[in-house]
Design a protein around this motif. Structure first.
Motif, mmCIF file in Angstrom:
data_model
loop_
_atom_site.group_PDB
_atom_site.id
_atom_site.type_symbol
_atom_site.label_atom_id
_atom_site.label_comp_id
_atom_site.label_asym_id
_atom_site.label_seq_id
_atom_site.Cartn_x
_atom_site.Cartn_y
_atom_site.Cartn_z
ATOM 1 N N GLY A 708 5.251 1.436 0.075
ATOM 2 C CA GLY A 708 6.161 2.388 0.731
ATOM 3 C C GLY A 708 7.361 1.610 1.397
ATOM 4 O O GLY A 708 8.187 2.356 1.845
ATOM 5 N N SER A 912 0.685 -1.714 3.950
ATOM 6 C CA SER A 912 0.516 -1.423 2.803
ATOM 7 C C SER A 912 -0.825 -0.587 2.745
ATOM 8 O O SER A 912 -0.908 0.634 1.972
ATOM 9 C CB SER A 912 0.169 -2.402 1.871
ATOM 10 N N THR A 915 -0.440 3.064 3.685
ATOM 11 C CA THR A 915 0.328 3.997 2.835
ATOM 12 C C THR A 915 -0.811 4.173 1.582
ATOM 13 O O THR A 915 -0.918 5.367 1.235
ATOM 14 C CB THR A 915 1.396 3.090 2.030
ATOM 15 N N LYS A 920 1.162 8.350 2.583
ATOM 16 C CA LYS A 920 2.597 8.322 3.444
ATOM 17 C C LYS A 920 2.828 7.057 4.164
ATOM 18 O O LYS A 920 1.903 6.096 3.930
ATOM 19 C CB LYS A 920 2.054 9.319 4.494
ATOM 20 N N THR A 921 4.080 6.841 4.198
ATOM 21 C CA THR A 921 4.647 5.701 4.546
ATOM 22 C C THR A 921 4.465 5.790 6.220
ATOM 23 O O THR A 921 4.917 6.734 6.970
ATOM 24 C CB THR A 921 6.061 5.476 4.174
#
Length: 978
Positions: A708, A912, A915, A920-921
């Protein structure tokens, strides 16, 4: 012959604290044979003081007890443990004879009822209430003496709790008897009115405390021709009078609160209803928590036959309540709400409601009972400990876990009993005063001093909380693998219950997936029929079993009858288990598997779950470009597919734990370099009049990318035959082409050029000479700082080398002024104040929060600006490598460097993991328990560790922030502090 008072040392050994006063009082007491008994008193000073007080007001009644050393010992123990009972004995010294004879064992419920009813025989009104309360407290005194004389009071706990419930029921029966005399209705109508008092909670389960609210429900009914409406009217008055007899103000204090608020509609509902009215309410209107409350219901007092009919009518609804949609989640939310509403000042001392307290045990066991009691009558036990044993016997909880839970629960209950016995007041707060803790330690007999008790309590709280989270949020009950062959049938209610119990939130949806996977006569269906019972348990051990099973179904359908897939599932349990782990732990992976299902084969071979070297990636890129030389769009599509494939490889590797966070950062950076190399090869053909290069910045420049992450870059060119104007136009065309060719809606590649000179207002691409001129005349401190992670990655090698040489002149100055250092600190403070999203919690922001990535990176970068010119080890784009060099050079000590390193690694891993979990970030650590649990599991925490992970993150970043504040800002931090 009178013995001289004991020495101060002897008194201290007995447990006395007020040594001077004690010596005088013992001399005045003149009972040397009694002195050793004070050693067994919770508070010897209190016992002696209260004994002297009793002698002053009730000498005649005290003489027989002091003449009998065993009876005197019982008295000393009671006085040392309970000021409340001492006050009772001082008010009614004639009750001291209750301690003359040992109890032997608690009386039966019938014995208690007979005795209390005899105490109110012929009495009415307040006189009856007083007589009842005195007789009740007499029994309480005898029971407390019996409890306190046990060498191991934990072993006596169950019998004490049951006896307290029995005597409470007897008190209600006696008070109801008085109410029938006092009620202003015709005697024949009162006689024809049935009133059952249903015990709820601890009273219903026969596990009452010394001072508990007694939760009840009243059920009324007419007999002998009396209409129910009239019977309910009379029963309501009887119920009110019964309650008044227990807790109405009178010359003898009330016993406890009779709480009828668990009745239908709570405080707003009718105090008394008929059985039919109760049934109608529970069939139509009752909420899930009301059935949980009814789990322990039993006839406690009044008309036993009516009470038993009530329980028989309600019981089927109780044991089917877990089938309601969202039931498990509602119970979990209710427990969380209880914790959230604890005053902040009480959270750490709450014995009952706080984390790791009694409610954690009780809610866990009740949830498991309600889920499994639907199909297994053997777990339908009222009291907590019997239910725990039944759950273990039937395999729903491990025997070791059950033994630990039971021991911890008894320990907490004993603390609760001793605290309440002290003043006969309802309390669940652990004392913080050391002297009070010392007395409590002596009262329980489980610790030798205050520190030992406090340590044991904290240890117990943590153990209870860990087990609660593991069972309550991921119940480890019977494995679905143990279901019979027809247990996967769509119509199997037992299968639904068991799937719900082990963690599936939509068990019926899960059964649909199971039916689709196992239906038919194909080879795949045959193999999966055999495998699924085992795989379902593995899915259930993941953070999101429902999504995992759905993703597995899609993957199976995509791969069809592929031999390698079926063989892998059948013959490689390691691969199959890894597959369930990644699918139930990552929506990011699930989405990529939909595009690249054949990647599942990598899970069988750990060598496939390693980052591919950059040279291999570049070789594949060159082959792709050559293969699609005449079709730019096809080449770009092939590059995007290769990028997704390699990102999936690293995602799988990260989840199963075959790579470190450092290897992940390098791997993702290499993948980005490979795709940019291919895109530039398409956009920048040889002989177009310019040299062109891509400079990696930020985390990309440091080879520290996470899932992400944006790819921070700058673009540079140098004319190679074209005029300056033509070269600029051509360079801008290349930049636009790079954005178009790398665009990927599935896994976006955001080429962020925000770190270029003049930021968002600057040119999107500059010539090398333009960069040189700008940095020579206009460069700001932040731009030099940004260049610390500048690294030439893609393009014409001579140009990349030239840019790095230019960057070295700017980012590693021979010296840096104090003004520039202050400017770095000022900008950092401004970033903290202005760039943190509005309403974001600074303690939870992974990038800009306190002690997170930004703090560590700015600290390291300031050292690089100050010392990079003369320390070669600091001339690196890697944060961790620069930190290690700073530690080697003595710019930061090992302890501080360790704290910074730990925070940077944990924040990077968490970023990380978020994500991977959500696809989703996000840069903010979630507060939702389920989301935290998902992230924690990806970070290799065991099931039920959401709170532990959260605590670890906040602790690690807090320590890093302390280092940062001290070493970066010192005493001269500019601007406002966040």
């Amino acid at each position: 012959m009178t013995r001289a008072p004991s020495t101060l040392t002897e008194l201290a050994r007995l447990g006395f604290a007020e040594l001077g006063e004690t010596s005088e009082r013992l001399g005045e007491l003149d009972a040397p044979d009694l002195v050793p008994y004070f050693a067994s008193a919770a508070n010897p000073d209190q016992a002696l003081r209260l004994l002297m007080g009793l002698r002053a007001v009730a000498s005649d009644h005290l003489i027989p007890l002091l003449a009998d050393t065993e009876a005197a010992g019982r008295l000393v123990r009671v006085l040392g443990a309970s000021e409340g009972l001492a006050s009772f004995l001082a008010r009614h010294p004639e009750q001291l004879d209750a301690l003359l004879e040992p109890l032997g064992a608690p009386p039966t419920a019938a014995d208690y009822s007979d005795d209390l009813e005899a105490a109110v025989e012929g009495l009415s009104g307040e006189a009856a209430w007083v007589a009842l309360r005195i007789r009740y407290r007499r029994h309480l005194t005898r029971l407390a003496a019996w409890d306190l004389e046990h060498a191991d009071p934990i072993l006596a706990l169950d019998r004490v709790a049951a006896a307290l419930a029995d005597v409470a029921g007897a008190a209600l029966d006696a008070s109801l008897l008085v109410a029938r005399r006092d009620a202003p209705f015709p005697p024949d109508q009162i006689a024809a009115t049935k009133l059952a008092i249903i015990g709820m909670g601890k009273a219903g389960a026969r596990e009452l405390n010394y001072v508990s609210d007694v939760d009840v429900i009243f059920v009324g009914e007419g007999s002998e021709g009396l209409a129910d409406d009239r019977a309910v009217e009379i029963a309501t008055r009887l119920a009110m009078l019964t309650m008044r007899g227990i807790h109405e103000l009178a010359t003898e204090p009330s016993l406890w609160e009779v709480d009828a608020n668990l009745r239908p509609e709570g405080k707003d509902g009718a105090l008394v209803r008929t059985l039919e009215s109760h049934v109608a309410y529970y069939e139509r209107w009752a909420k899930g928590w009301e059935f949980q409350a009814l789990l322990k219901a039993r006839p406690l007092a009044g008309d036993v036959e009516l009470g038993e009919r009530y329980v028989a009518a309600i019981s089927p609804m109780v044991w089917s309540s877990a089938s309601r949609e969202g039931f498990v989640e509602s119970v979990q939310r209710m427990r969380e709400r209880v914790t959230e509403h604890i005053p902040a000042s009480e959270v750490d001392v709450q014995l009952k409601l706080g984390p790791g307290g009694l409610r954690d045990v009780e809610f866990t066991i009740q949830l498991l009972q309600l889920v499994h009691g639907q199909s297994d009558p053997r777990v339908r036990q009222r009291d907590t400990l019997s239910a725990l044993v039944a759950l273990a016997d039937e395999g729903y909880i491990g025997r070791v876990e059950a033994a630990e839970f039971g021991q911890d629960y008894r320990f907490l209950r004993l603390l609760e009993h001793r605290l309440q016995l002290s003043r006969l007041r309802r309390t669940h707060l652990m004392p913080t005063d050391l002297e009070a803790l010392r007395i409590l330690a002596r009262a329980t007999g489980l610790a030798t001093n205050a520190d030992d008790l406090a340590e044991q309590w904290q240890r117990t709280k943590h153990a209870v909380r860990r087990l609660h989270e593991r069972l309550f949020y991921r119940p480890l009950l019977s494995a679905v693998a143990a279901l019979p062959e027809d247990g996967l049938s769509l119509t199997s209610e037992q299968a639904v219950a068991r799937l719900a119990a082990i963690g599936f939130r939509d068990p019926r949806g899960a059964l649909n997936h199971i039916a689709a996977l196992t239906g038919g006569v194909s080879r795949r269906a045959t193999i999966q029929r055999n495998l699924l019972p085992v795989m379902l348990q593995w899915f259930a051990e993941g953070a999101d079993p429902d999504y995992g099973l759905l993703a597995f179904r899609k993957l199976s359908e995509d791969l069809g009858e592929a031999y390698w897939f079926l063989r892998m599932l059948r013959d490689s349990s390691g691969a199959a288990q890894r597959l369930t782990s990644v699918l139930s732990g990552s929506r990011f992976v699930g989405a990529l598997f939909e595009r690249i299902p054949e990647a599942a084969a990598w899970l069988e071979n750990e060598d496939e779950l390693r980052p591919r070297p950059l040279e291999q990636l570049l070789e594949e890129t060159r082959a792709t470009i050559a293969r699609h030389a005449d079709d730019e769009d096809a080449a770009a599509s092939a590059l995007r597919t290769a990028r997704r494939r390699e990102i999936l490889r690293l995602a799988l590797a990260g989840i199963v734990g075959t790579i470190t966070i450092g290897e992940l950062g390098h791997g993702l950076s290499d993948i980005t370099t490979a795709v940019l190399t291919g895109a530039l090869a398409i956009a920048h053909r040889y002989g177009d009049g310019i040299e062109f290069g891509i400079i990696a910045m930020g985390r990309y420049g440091g080879a520290e990318l996470g899932f992400g992450s944006d790819a921070d870059v700058m673009y540079v060119y140098r004319p190679a035959g074209a005029s300056d104007e033509e070269a600029q136009q051509r360079a801008e065309q290349i930049v636009h082409a790079l954005s178009r060719l790398t665009e990927d809606l599935r896994i976006p590649l955001d080429l962020d050029i925000g770190l270029r000179p003049e930021g968002k207002n600057g040119a999107i691409v500059r010539s090398l000479e333009s960069y040189r001129a700008y940095y020579a005349r206009w460069s700001l401190t932040w731009e030099a700082q940004a260049l610390l992670r500048a690294r030439g990655v893609v393009g014409d090698a001579p140009l990349l080398d030239a840019f790095e040489e230019l960057a070295d002149e700017v980012r590693y100055p021979a010296s840096i002024s104090e003004q520039d250092v202050r400017e770095v600190k000022r900008i950092k403070a401004r970033v903290e104040n202005e760039r943190l999203p509005q309403a974001a919690d600074p303690a939870r922001h992974l990038k800009l929060g306190r002690g997170s990535l930004s703090d560590v990176e700015w600290f390291v970068q300031l050292l690089q600006l100050q010392h990079g010119a003369r320390v070669p080890g600091l001339r690196t784009t890697s944060t961790l490598e620069a930190l290690a060099a700073a530690e080697t050079e003595g710019f930061v000590d090992a302890a501080d460097a360790g704290r910074l390193r730990d925070a940077w690694i944990l924040a990077s891993r968490a970023r990380s993991a978020m994500t991977l979990w959500t696809a989703k970030t996000s840069d903010v650590l979630p507060t939702d328990h389920q989301q935290l649990e998902g992230v924690a599991r990806l970070l290799e925490y065991p099931p039920g560790s959401a709170s532990r992970f959260e605590d670890d993150y906040l602790r690690v970043t807090r320590l890093a922030r302390q280092v940062f504040e001290r070493r970066f800002y010192g005493d001269s931090r500019p601007g406002s502090r966040r």
